[in-house]
Design a protein around this motif. Structure first.
Motif, PDB file in Angstrom:
ATOM      1  N   GLY A 136       0.809  -1.211   0.000  1.00  0.00           N
ATOM      2  CA  GLY A 136       0.000   0.000   0.000  1.00  0.00           C
ATOM      3  C   GLY A 136       0.842   1.261   0.000  1.00  0.00           C
ATOM      4  O   GLY A 136       0.554   2.225  -0.723  1.00  0.00           O
ATOM      5  N   ALA A 137       1.906   1.278   0.796  1.00  0.00           N
ATOM      6  CA  ALA A 137       2.794   2.446   0.841  1.00  0.00           C
ATOM      7  C   ALA A 137       3.543   2.612  -0.473  1.00  0.00           C
ATOM      8  O   ALA A 137       3.705   3.736  -0.964  1.00  0.00           O
ATOM      9  CB  ALA A 137       3.779   2.309   1.998  1.00  0.00           C
ATOM     10  N   LEU A 138       3.997   1.510  -1.062  1.00  0.00           N
ATOM     11  CA  LEU A 138       4.692   1.575  -2.355  1.00  0.00           C
ATOM     12  C   LEU A 138       3.777   2.083  -3.455  1.00  0.00           C
ATOM     13  O   LEU A 138       4.237   2.694  -4.430  1.00  0.00           O
ATOM     14  CB  LEU A 138       5.220   0.185  -2.737  1.00  0.00           C
ATOM     15  N   PHE A 139       2.486   1.860  -3.318  1.00  0.00           N
ATOM     16  CA  PHE A 139       1.526   2.305  -4.324  1.00  0.00           C
ATOM     17  C   PHE A 139       1.069   3.744  -4.079  1.00  0.00           C
ATOM     18  O   PHE A 139       1.079   4.577  -4.998  1.00  0.00           O
ATOM     19  CB  PHE A 139       0.309   1.366  -4.327  1.00  0.00           C
ATOM     20  N   LEU A 140       0.696   4.062  -2.836  1.00  0.00           N
ATOM     21  CA  LEU A 140       0.038   5.342  -2.560  1.00  0.00           C
ATOM     22  C   LEU A 140       0.990   6.529  -2.445  1.00  0.00           C
ATOM     23  O   LEU A 140       0.717   7.598  -2.998  1.00  0.00           O
ATOM     24  CB  LEU A 140      -0.796   5.234  -1.280  1.00  0.00           C
ATOM     25  N   ILE A 141       2.093   6.376  -1.724  1.00  0.00           N
ATOM     26  CA  ILE A 141       2.971   7.528  -1.479  1.00  0.00           C
ATOM     27  C   ILE A 141       3.624   8.028  -2.769  1.00  0.00           C
ATOM     28  O   ILE A 141       3.558   9.233  -3.067  1.00  0.00           O
ATOM     29  CB  ILE A 141       4.033   7.193  -0.412  1.00  0.00           C
TER      30      ILE A 141
END
Length: 331
Positions: free
Chosen positions: A269-274
């Motif tokens: 999720g962090a690799l996608f959203l940030i």
């Protein structure tokens, strides 16, 4: 032995190995390494939230309160008393854990959106208090950590890469805690609470105790992330550190988009959203006011609609994951 070298663990090890080597390929003073560090930090924050939000399905919108408590506790101890942030980090974790325990007494009686609103209100109260106590917290002006060059004993470094590796170590530690909880007895009790709390109580699970344990651990780890964030950014104010959208909702969304209750979900999720948010700001912010936020929101809604179970659901469809589940169930 197959379980020890499963594809899931191999993928996780490869991720951490690649993350450890990434600074060697980036400009140590460039923007990309700061973005990479924030990706890892928000992954750690989301994993901390995932303990209570994913394992026990207690959807908290007030984790910014614990994040801010960690940042303010360590920073004030350093600025007022000269206590190194390494020690202040532990003190902040204890303060946040205690606050979570006190908050749990009334809020665990609430269900669903009532619980979420109660935690949101707690974070808002902390923001108002921090803004009001200007003599202590700096009020709306915020707090600045003086630049001291490279002094590791005081959690101060010249190189962004040094902060990056510390944040990576924090993420590894938080993931290890999550894995130990999820695979241990408390993890099974938390999942029982998540599926049916009344049935779990009938089966002999002390639901309040297991939820309290998860809440305290989650809050303490979130406070540690708050300390690291304060040291990394050198400045924060009440409106940013206790932010609903910037902290509480963001860490929840990272876990939800990645895969709620899974070890790899917050990482994905962090690799996608940030990076997506950074790209939207860089490309669209100059076009029209609010356009980048609108585009980011549309993509986020689309991702949730396309895969409500999170991006980790695609990994669970792979032959390796199916084989592992079949072996676990004896099918």
């Amino acid at each position: 032995m197959r379980n020890l070298f499963s594809p899931s663990r191999a993928a996780l090890l490869l991720f951490f190995l690649a993350a450890a080597l990434l600074p060697l390929a980036l400009d140590p003073r460039g923007h990309l390494i700061r973005v990479a560090a924030m990706v890892l930090l928000f992954a750690a924050m989301a994993q901390s939230w995932n303990i209570v939000g994913g394992l026990a399905n207690q959807i908290s919108l007030g984790h910014a309160a614990f994040f801010g408590l960690g940042a303010y506790t360590s920073t004030l101890l350093f600025l007022k008393l000269g206590v190194t942030p390494w020690i202040g980090m532990g003190v902040g974790a204890v303060v946040a854990g205690g606050a979570a325990a006190l908050l749990s007494i009334p809020t665990f009686r609430l269900k669903g959106h009532y619980f979420a609103l109660a935690t949101l209100a707690f974070a808002e109260v902390m923001r108002v208090i921090a803004n009001s106590l200007g003599d202590v917290t700096g009020g709306p002006v915020g707090l600045s950590i003086p630049f001291m060059g490279s002094q590791p004993a005081l959690f101060a470094f010249r190189s962004v890469a040094s902060y990056y590796w510390i944040i990576l170590g924090l993420l590894v530690a938080v993931c290890a805690v999550f894995h130990l909880l999820a695979s241990g007895a408390i993890g099974y009790r938390l999942r029982a609470v998540r599926e049916n709390e009344a049935a779990a109580e009938v089966a002999g699970v002390d639901t309040f105790r297991v939820k309290l344990t998860a809440s305290v651990i989650s809050a303490a780890l979130t406070a540690v992330c708050g300390t690291v964030f304060a040291q990394f950014t050198f400045f924060f104010d009440p409106d940013s550190i206790f932010s609903l959208s910037g902290i509480s909702v963001r860490m929840a969304m990272i876990a939800i988009v990645g895969g709620l209750g899974t070890l790899g979900g917050p990482l994905v999720g962090a690799l996608f959203l940030i990076p997506l948010e950074e790209m939207a700001n860089a490309v669209l912010s100059s076009q029209a006011a609010g356009l980048s936020q609108f585009a980011f929101g549309v993509i986020l809604i689309g991702a949730i609609l396309i895969q409500p179970r999170g991006l980790m659901a695609y990994w669970l469809r792979t032959p390796w994951a199916k084989t592992r589940r079949a072996a676990a169930t004896g099918a």
